[in-house]
Design a protein around this motif. Structure first.
Motif: not given
Length: 90
Positions: A60-68
């Motif tokens: 989840r952290d990686v996906l939100l990092w990608i979104a950012a």
């Protein structure tokens, strides 16, 4: 599972990183990045929310990092587009 989803297509480079970009290239890049961000966020919310919860905190952290990162790319490209319009309008 996340490793199968991520990285299947090469990243869309920012046009300004390759030199002077045309307004068309900048608009095209913004459109592609917005589609990527929209698709990513649809995996995290709504009908796919259960999947997002199940992939674990690290993913989840990686996906939100990608979104950012995508949002940052869109902001930078949009700024370049606005600057190119100011220069062309003189």
């Amino acid at each position: 599972m996340a490793s199968k989803i991520m990285g299947q297509r090469p990243a869309t480079p920012l046009p300004q990183a390759e030199g002077i970009a045309s307004e068309f290239e900048l608009r095209n890049c913004i459109e592609k990045k917005l589609l990527q961000l929209d698709t990513l966020l649809n995996c995290c919310y709504g009908n796919s929310a259960e999947w997002f919860d199940e992939i674990g905190k690290d993913n989840r952290d990686v996906l939100l990092w990608i979104a950012a990162d995508l949002a940052g790319d869109i902001r930078v490209t949009h700024r370049s587009l606005m600057n190119s319009r100011e220069v062309s309008n003189g």
